[in-house]
Design an enzyme around this catalytic site. Sequence first.
Site: not given
Length: 237
Positions: A101-102
């Site tokens: 994820d980011y």
Amino acid sequence: MERLQKFIANSGYCSRRKAEELIQKGKVFIDGKIITELGTKVSGKEEIMIEGNLLKKEEKEYYLLNKPRGVITSLKDDKNRKTVVDIINSKVRIYPVGRLDYDTTGVLLLTNDGEFANILMHPNPKIEKVYTAKVRGIIKGEQINKLKNGVLIDGRKTEKTHVKLRRVDLKNNTSYVSLILHEGRNHQVKRMFQAVGFEVIKLKRDRVGIFTLDGLASGEFRKLTPKEVAIIYSFKK
């Protein structure tokens, strides 16, 4: 012999899905003959033309990146945010193996070798993915045991796994928990903690199989050694 779409993808020209699309649209020629059948196999000795371009097989490249927070695990981003491939200056079309994820940091592998990527992404007890999560709240033994024995995500129970409480921070009301996964469901770690009532504040992937972050600061990367690549291929089923 190898399926044409897989051969094209492994060459680095485009993704396998895009290769299938090009074949079906009649954009691919083998030794001057148009090919539209997805089951077609090649040996690699043929002359393959795609959209008028002669296909040249690229040298395989393999990288280990300590992914920093705030970077997209993708080839490009429609919001013009920095991606993991922007960090590595490679002349070939490399892509990330799986996703982080980011806001997740840690071990991320990138390559242009589709078979290597598939081995790593396929569930295998020999290829552990080790995470450390910082969660909001003080987690108890009851929740740890639930995580160990599996929780329901989308109606399907996660596999039994190793989970360990590393420490608690009473002052800031947080807990640090490590866990080992062999699966690879979307946002799995965050959703597992959510299932037992905890929010993940920070998440780091410490290890994937034999690959750790030793010697790599955030945002740094290195090439894999031939021995490391061979070890991953030895896990091929």
